[in-house]
Motif scaffolding. Sequence first.
Motif, mmCIF file in Angstrom:
data_model
loop_
_atom_site.group_PDB
_atom_site.id
_atom_site.type_symbol
_atom_site.label_atom_id
_atom_site.label_comp_id
_atom_site.label_asym_id
_atom_site.label_seq_id
_atom_site.Cartn_x
_atom_site.Cartn_y
_atom_site.Cartn_z
ATOM 1 N N ARG A 1 -38.299 -38.046 14.296
ATOM 2 C CA ARG A 1 -38.132 -38.361 15.575
ATOM 3 C C ARG A 1 -37.634 -37.292 15.922
ATOM 4 O O ARG A 1 -37.883 -36.662 17.141
ATOM 5 C CB ARG A 1 -38.133 -39.796 15.954
ATOM 6 N N ASP A 2 -36.131 -37.128 15.528
ATOM 7 C CA ASP A 2 -35.419 -36.167 16.373
ATOM 8 C C ASP A 2 -35.834 -34.641 16.358
ATOM 9 O O ASP A 2 -35.861 -34.041 17.391
ATOM 10 C CB ASP A 2 -34.031 -36.251 15.986
ATOM 11 N N LEU A 3 -36.456 -34.365 15.088
ATOM 12 C CA LEU A 3 -37.050 -32.981 15.346
ATOM 13 C C LEU A 3 -38.078 -32.901 15.807
ATOM 14 O O LEU A 3 -38.387 -31.655 16.692
ATOM 15 C CB LEU A 3 -37.355 -32.698 13.572
ATOM 16 N N ALA A 4 -39.080 -33.742 16.071
ATOM 17 C CA ALA A 4 -40.282 -33.794 16.984
ATOM 18 C C ALA A 4 -39.924 -33.737 18.150
ATOM 19 O O ALA A 4 -40.650 -33.090 19.123
ATOM 20 C CB ALA A 4 -40.995 -35.204 16.654
ATOM 21 N N LEU A 5 -38.983 -34.481 18.830
ATOM 22 C CA LEU A 5 -38.624 -34.750 20.077
ATOM 23 C C LEU A 5 -37.945 -33.312 20.621
ATOM 24 O O LEU A 5 -38.236 -32.624 21.473
ATOM 25 C CB LEU A 5 -37.730 -35.563 20.644
ATOM 26 N N GLY A 6 -36.976 -32.752 19.850
ATOM 27 C CA GLY A 6 -36.705 -31.291 19.857
ATOM 28 C C GLY A 6 -37.505 -30.080 19.907
ATOM 29 O O GLY A 6 -37.577 -29.429 21.185
ATOM 30 N N THR B 1 -40.454 -26.193 23.023
ATOM 31 C CA THR B 1 -41.810 -25.740 23.329
ATOM 32 C C THR B 1 -42.060 -25.774 24.643
ATOM 33 O O THR B 1 -42.894 -24.752 25.148
ATOM 34 C CB THR B 1 -42.699 -26.421 22.398
ATOM 35 N N VAL B 2 -41.991 -26.677 25.447
ATOM 36 C CA VAL B 2 -42.536 -27.050 26.802
ATOM 37 C C VAL B 2 -41.460 -25.939 27.607
ATOM 38 O O VAL B 2 -41.867 -25.381 28.490
ATOM 39 C CB VAL B 2 -42.204 -28.365 27.619
ATOM 40 N N LEU B 3 -40.289 -25.980 27.388
ATOM 41 C CA LEU B 3 -39.247 -25.132 28.012
ATOM 42 C C LEU B 3 -39.645 -23.618 27.788
ATOM 43 O O LEU B 3 -39.506 -22.794 28.874
ATOM 44 C CB LEU B 3 -37.685 -25.220 27.760
ATOM 45 N N ALA C 1 -44.361 -18.403 31.185
ATOM 46 C CA ALA C 1 -45.333 -18.534 32.460
ATOM 47 C C ALA C 1 -44.646 -17.763 33.760
ATOM 48 O O ALA C 1 -45.018 -17.217 34.577
ATOM 49 C CB ALA C 1 -45.852 -19.824 32.807
ATOM 50 N N VAL C 2 -43.312 -18.144 33.633
ATOM 51 C CA VAL C 2 -42.527 -17.620 34.667
ATOM 52 C C VAL C 2 -42.176 -16.006 34.738
ATOM 53 O O VAL C 2 -42.350 -15.400 35.842
ATOM 54 C CB VAL C 2 -41.232 -18.299 35.054
ATOM 55 N N GLN C 3 -41.870 -15.854 33.568
ATOM 56 C CA GLN C 3 -41.144 -14.293 33.249
ATOM 57 C C GLN C 3 -42.348 -13.537 32.625
ATOM 58 O O GLN C 3 -42.121 -12.197 33.039
ATOM 59 C CB GLN C 3 -40.096 -14.418 32.269
#
Length: 277
Positions: free
Chosen positions: A205-210, A215-217, A223-225
């Motif tokens: 779980r902790d690895l998946a959430l990290g 990945t989203v960040l 997309a911005v840069q």
Amino acid sequence: MVAVQPTQTDSFRLGFIGAGKMAESIARGVVQSGVLPPERISTAIHSNPDRGLGFKSLGITVYDHNDDVVDASDVIIFSVKPQVVKNAVLQLKPLLSTNKLLVSIAAGVKLKDLEEWAGHGRFIRVMPNTPSAVGMAASVMSLGGSAREQDGELVGKLFGSVGKFWKADEKLFDAVTGLSGSGPAYVYLAIEALADGGVAAGLPRDLALGLASQTVLGAASMAVQSGKHPGQLKDDVTSPGGTTITGIHELEKSGFRGTLMDAVVAAANRSLELSKI
């Protein structure tokens, strides 16, 4: 008619009417970015003394009464809840001369009402969002009838300290609410779902959430840069017959894009409904 004194951008004082989390985030960004020193910022705490601890830790003056904040300020941000902002403005109206630049971040409260309650139109409406807490806000502002370009530049500087800001016509604010106002919650839901997918595929779980969060960040930063359209960035990751196109196929079968579009439109429509109550 009394001439309006321009706000001195190098010496103005900032006050917050309402000392909630958003106000504290903005104040923190303003201080940490060096836009204003803490001794030129103030707010007032009425009922919950603990709410003032964050402001005091920054060196910001905390009064007992809103009147003191208005007296001590050239720029006043109304950062109270939408259902409270009318009473807050009306109670302070005798002190709100046109020499005070007024700002509201109350969602759904229109400039015409704010101007009527204050007795003048030197008001600016801003729609920030919750990532202001980490200096990554997406804020949009609209100028009232008597607000000047110089006023907009000053307010842009304040909100630019907690992220990025744009100017837009107020008629677009319901759509802004549906996208950037409510949007962080959609992204949190996507992060949670990606992490759950990782767990289902065998990750701790902790690895998946990290991995999901980073990945989203990272994708948002690209997309911005990068200057590329999101569709091109998506194609750059997608190989013929590969894993990514297989996953995208599943998303498309489930109406992923259409569902997100519907969520933004539904939230925008709800914002419009609430503004009429």
